[in-house]
Scaffold this active site. Sequence first.
Site, PDB file in Angstrom:
ATOM      1  N   HIS C 155     -14.857  32.328  23.108  1.00 17.63           N
ATOM      2  CA  HIS C 155     -14.940  31.008  22.482  1.00 17.63           C
ATOM      3  C   HIS C 155     -14.418  31.041  21.037  1.00 17.63           C
ATOM      4  O   HIS C 155     -14.916  30.283  20.186  1.00 17.63           O
ATOM      5  CB  HIS C 155     -16.379  30.484  22.436  1.00 17.63           C
ATOM      6  CG  HIS C 155     -17.060  30.339  23.748  1.00 17.63           C
ATOM      7  ND1 HIS C 155     -17.090  29.158  24.445  1.00 17.63           N
ATOM      8  CD2 HIS C 155     -17.761  31.231  24.503  1.00 17.63           C
ATOM      9  CE1 HIS C 155     -17.795  29.317  25.563  1.00 17.63           C
ATOM     10  NE2 HIS C 155     -18.199  30.573  25.621  1.00 17.63           N
ATOM     11  N   SER C 277      10.152  30.145   4.029  1.00 14.82           N
ATOM     12  CA  SER C 277      10.202  28.687   3.982  1.00 14.82           C
ATOM     13  C   SER C 277      11.314  28.274   3.019  1.00 14.82           C
ATOM     14  O   SER C 277      11.603  28.995   2.064  1.00 14.82           O
ATOM     15  CB  SER C 277       8.856  28.165   3.484  1.00 14.82           C
ATOM     16  OG  SER C 277       8.999  26.911   2.852  1.00 14.82           O
ATOM     17  N   LYS C 283       6.077  32.343   1.411  1.00 19.84           N
ATOM     18  CA  LYS C 283       5.756  32.366   2.839  1.00 19.84           C
ATOM     19  C   LYS C 283       6.363  33.538   3.608  1.00 19.84           C
ATOM     20  O   LYS C 283       7.494  33.941   3.375  1.00 19.84           O
ATOM     21  CB  LYS C 283       6.248  31.065   3.480  1.00 19.84           C
ATOM     22  CG  LYS C 283       5.475  29.830   3.046  1.00 19.84           C
ATOM     23  CD  LYS C 283       4.104  29.749   3.695  1.00 19.84           C
ATOM     24  CE  LYS C 283       4.226  29.220   5.110  1.00 19.84           C
ATOM     25  NZ  LYS C 283       2.908  29.124   5.758  1.00 19.84           N
ATOM     26  N   GLU C 290       5.657  32.321  17.340  1.00 24.27           N
ATOM     27  CA  GLU C 290       5.518  30.906  17.702  1.00 24.27           C
ATOM     28  C   GLU C 290       6.553  30.506  18.765  1.00 24.27           C
ATOM     29  O   GLU C 290       6.252  29.751  19.689  1.00 24.27           O
ATOM     30  CB  GLU C 290       5.673  30.044  16.450  1.00 24.27           C
ATOM     31  CG  GLU C 290       4.562  30.293  15.417  1.00 24.27           C
ATOM     32  CD  GLU C 290       4.845  29.588  14.109  1.00 24.27           C
ATOM     33  OE1 GLU C 290       5.718  30.065  13.351  1.00 24.27           O
ATOM     34  OE2 GLU C 290       4.213  28.546  13.855  1.00 24.27           O
TER      35      GLU C 290
END
Lengths: 391, 391, 391, 391
Positions: C155, C277, C283, C290
């Site tokens: 969970h 970025s 970043k 992804e």
Amino acid sequence: MTLWKKNYELDKSIEKFTVGEDYILDKRLVKYDCIASIAHVGMLGKAGILNTSEVKRLRAELNKIMALDKAGKFGIEQSDEDCHTAIESHLTAKLGKLGMKVHTARSRNDQSLTALRLYYKEELKETENLVLELIESLEAFKKKYGKTVLPGYTHTRKAMPSSIALWSGAFLDSMDNNLEILGSVLKLIDQSPLGSGAGYGVPIKIDRKFTAKELGFAKVQGNPIYVQNSRGKFEAAIVGALSQVMLDLNKIACDLILFSMPEFGYFILPRKFLTGSSMMPHKNNPDLLEILRGSYHVVNSYEFMIKGIAANLISGYNRDIQLTKGAIMKSFDISRESLGVAIMLFDNLSVDKDACMRGMSKEIFATGEAYRLVEKGVPFREAYKRISKGY
Amino acid sequence: MTLWKKNYELDKSIEKFTVGEDYILDKRLVKYDCIASIAHVGMLGKAGILNTSEVKRLRAELNKIMALDKAGKFGIEQSDEDCHTAIESHLTAKLGKLGMKVHTARSRNDQSLTALRLYYKEELKETENLVLELIESLEAFKKKYGKTVLPGYTHTRKAMPSSIALWSGAFLDSMDNNLEILGSVLKLIDQSPLGSGAGYGVPIKIDRKFTAKELGFAKVQGNPIYVQNSRGKFEAAIVGALSQVMLDLNKIACDLILFSMPEFGYFILPRKFLTGSSMMPHKNNPDLLEILRGSYHVVNSYEFMIKGIAANLISGYNRDIQLTKGAIMKSFDISRESLGVAIMLFDNLSVDKDACMRGMSKEIFATGEAYRLVEKGVPFREAYKRISKGY
Amino acid sequence: MTLWKKNYELDKSIEKFTVGEDYILDKRLVKYDCIASIAHVGMLGKAGILNTSEVKRLRAELNKIMALDKAGKFGIEQSDEDCHTAIESHLTAKLGKLGMKVHTARSRNDQSLTALRLYYKEELKETENLVLELIESLEAFKKKYGKTVLPGYTHTRKAMPSSIALWSGAFLDSMDNNLEILGSVLKLIDQSPLGSGAGYGVPIKIDRKFTAKELGFAKVQGNPIYVQNSRGKFEAAIVGALSQVMLDLNKIACDLILFSMPEFGYFILPRKFLTGSSMMPHKNNPDLLEILRGSYHVVNSYEFMIKGIAANLISGYNRDIQLTKGAIMKSFDISRESLGVAIMLFDNLSVDKDACMRGMSKEIFATGEAYRLVEKGVPFREAYKRISKGY
Amino acid sequence: MTLWKKNYELDKSIEKFTVGEDYILDKRLVKYDCIASIAHVGMLGKAGILNTSEVKRLRAELNKIMALDKAGKFGIEQSDEDCHTAIESHLTAKLGKLGMKVHTARSRNDQSLTALRLYYKEELKETENLVLELIESLEAFKKKYGKTVLPGYTHTRKAMPSSIALWSGAFLDSMDNNLEILGSVLKLIDQSPLGSGAGYGVPIKIDRKFTAKELGFAKVQGNPIYVQNSRGKFEAAIVGALSQVMLDLNKIACDLILFSMPEFGYFILPRKFLTGSSMMPHKNNPDLLEILRGSYHVVNSYEFMIKGIAANLISGYNRDIQLTKGAIMKSFDISRESLGVAIMLFDNLSVDKDACMRGMSKEIFATGEAYRLVEKGVPFREAYKRISKGY
């Protein structure tokens, strides 16, 4: 009462929301959960966690629950959450402290997966049996009408000569392939999850091979994280296999809806299979074929429901996955019912030989004509051009 | 007894298969079917097909059915097929020959579509109301915690400073857009199908505008074939809209599952919303958020179920389309329940300001630093390079 | 020039629409079509339709086309429609009338299916090889870091002690299962379609076993209608198998995106894998993870695309099915690329032992504490309650 | 060179994997990105970040890029990642330090979204135009053949009298509804994302209303997080609308494939639309209708692709979402091409009046007969029973 009762109350609306349909769906898992618990209790006995008398009493009570369930008398309330809780509560009510020991060395996670997997195995075998029955019906139908010629179509246009034997043979072969597909999936999932706890094992020595063998699993699913991660994965494989069966039934339905139209009349559906209209007195509608056709999409969407729910989740149990339960149960139900209808269909379907013969119009033989020229030495592409001029 | 009873019997298994869940699902259509019948009967009266007394008696009986239904006392048997048959049978049982007149100038097709469309309209409005309630909850939450800073993430990595106001504002705006989307769909489907018969009109003069107005439809859906063809199309539009709402709830759930982890602790879920584990005594699990997250996929799959069922079918009614009924009803139910849970969530969610503040680590301000250089005249790309060296 | 040239011209826009991307996609089928034609020509020789010299000349020319193709010099124009036409045109240009004989005893339907199926087999084997390579990478990773402890989550909340060995072992087991799944599909589709013509055989005696053996197929797919009907069915099975692999990569990506966040820091991605970025100088983004995560959905949707296209169609060839070609080719490409990235990932991924150790906070051991009580004779449910009070 | 170049190199394979098809797909965004940059540069001028001469020079160069692009001479390399980088690199190459200022006050995130949204708006308008053209074609077709009778079908069985006017009217109405649907989506997405940075604004004062107005957006999409969160959401709404159009084209294709079969012959497809077979000399196949029918499923799956990719992601930009770009571009392409083909279809389709007349067999009039009895006072259900006996 829940299995995880704490010193605070879960909000009632939240409880209702999270329990969802589980308490209804779980009715068909009671049997499998009892079978699994009987094996589990045996293992606890072997491990010295329960003594012989305790094992005996728990097993006796679990057998009673199975009998109650069979008689339709074992209820699961919404407040029970699921069958696992209902069963443990029942044991505790009947056996007191002993009931409180049954959950030793397992989590509801592996318990639930075990019951589900036993259920899947039985359903898959039942599906295989129905595919075998359909093969029998198709064989009988082929034997009866096989020699009848039938126009073969491509692009929904007449193409070349076919026959009932060829047409029904196509579905016989697809059903053989479906048996292969179902068999592969059955083999894939035939792994015992029991003893994997909540995905990280149990902090106590247990004998997973023992319960796996008792329950008839081919092997132990060793890695406890994979036990959890394979949920969704296995379900997708199962419904993927069912939807392969349904895709073939979809095609059978499409063929029959079209070629039983009076405009073709190749196939004749028995009258007792046809429904009417509330407004048009003359109608004889093939609803059963349309429902058969549409049911493929229902099962197919359930596959994608499962495959959507199971994605973008980290390893280990995530509650989302519980939403796959309804999807897979309904997929089994629909597939079995659809196969049942398909069997009845071929047992009752007849072929109008005259209509089939009338369907064999001239263009059906054009390719054959071209090949007669090939046999006389004309290069194929030239023969093709010569014949094509007539069309 | 069916509405299309003939001089032969439909095979019982086929009946079961084709009726499917309709007789259960239709329970919630009884009310709408009565309302539609009351309008229809009025139209028949106006057209001189029924006399004033007949209209009165039929309407009285239909009102009684609605009262019975409200009290949970109007049953639909599997052998009734659906609510339409159950209602007509009831009328005939009570009113004799008069009951047999109620179906004049309509088909079960347009009758069923009318009941469904009234149901859709009410459900859509109810969904809109819940979105409005959620907006209120979000506003209150924003008012209470809005000023709290919050790390903003991109690629699941800290990016730039954000705040509770900005975060909750994103969902406020998405819910505003959802109201637009729901409103467009409501407008699209607000067309009366009544009087289109089985898709080719009725061979008798009727006043479709009258019933449309009585039933509160914005207009008559004129072309009777389109009435049929739009089934599946409209259902897809509706569930598409619902799944837009669900996609936003999915994101809310994802944000809260992550950022209420003790490792972040930005958000605090109330304890009464958390569930435990059957095996692990320490667990406090966000099941409700997980079910919320997963429910999106359920609704999304129902959209694709409808869009699969509705395709590759010729114009006019096809029975397959009836399989969309369960999908749309479940989609409404899940969406309403999910919105209800989301409302409760924001009413009870709290923010840990200290945890949020601790989350504002150095890198969050790197972009701001670069812009301080820009303000001093450094070209942006150069400022960027200078600052990036520190990371 | 098309293979079916007639005495009228196909409208250019219609041609463009129906040809679609085929002429581009088919580039990768040239090799397989030549291999199949070499076998086919051999069979025609054996059947006495071509003489020895003709067989030799056709084979030589087909080998030349394969060499041209390998060198990137065999083009397919939009006006060619597909690779089959381009190849036959080339043969006719080079060999005159002899080229016009190559299409004897086959249709573009079985020709195209044969090339595709050879392509599928090779791609599936390549996929299997990559899964095997990933298993090696995982094994090496497990060997290197296996003993490191890791918090186990359920969970998305800390649950029980885990380890890198357990975590990577879960994916090792899933990849083993994927090999089973890929193997089943490979076995399923290993049937030669060549000689089935347009779905109704060819009106001339041919030796289908000969070509099947030459091409390395396990058997002849006997029923010619089923050859057609299995298109879509087999493609769905293949993409279904690929999406099973992708689902596991999706989970790997999810785990690593989360647990490589600085807030956890259990895993460390090599810097050369991270992107920046355009605006935020600090970043370091895990884009590759992804894209890996998202790619599952792409493949999954291609499966659904195939399963949608293939449904509600009557037996025999339907042109719709050709639209599955892009979907399956892209699914293979994405799966191979994703596996390649996953292999690189585990070859370069490292584990921060200290961070993992820090993650092992008190609650992770709560279940163990309960079991210590069980070992002392406390019934599990009571032990659970006692320990739960501390949380 | 990337927009986020750092002091280390991104692994080449990872670069290839993460860039994917972007550098190809982005070709069609060059124009929109330049338009957006021209507005952005104007805003920077107004804000005093650029001086008048700088604005002029940047705009001149951006216009040159647009001209190059129009002439097919502006290339994007894989190493450029995307059009945004290629354009900024070009500006810097031409204008030196000034080029390095253009990215001030924006992120590639909002830049990319702005270009995409301008592209979406133009494509949606073009789609609307094509729907309007199809309406014209349908009107002309209806005018020409409308009075011809046509058998109306339900359940793929003859039902009641219909006509070409009624049949084509159904699609006219559905296309009217599609215009509503497309319009709603156009309105929904008509919000300017420019200035929202990477999802958390820009740390400098800018005038978002100015750029929104310059670019013709109806309003500013205010909340910067929602700008990011709405990606995927808006794309799903767009493809959902396109798939509504495609669903109607799917039905047109289904009707015409069936009713242009010689067995019915109601519709006649022009010969120049028909394709042949490589093996069967007589064939005239409606490939274009089959591709039209199948293309619905392609678009529908792209919707599902987007809706899968967009789910189970936290707020803020996630790279996965970039995978939706190909899906939406292909959906636009397919929808436009399909509408184009449908327009040509109705411009060239003809109706065989005699065949239609022959199709009007006795049972089509059964319902009318029943209603003649109703007019004589027989209760409908009784009239129905009487007439049904003949069938």
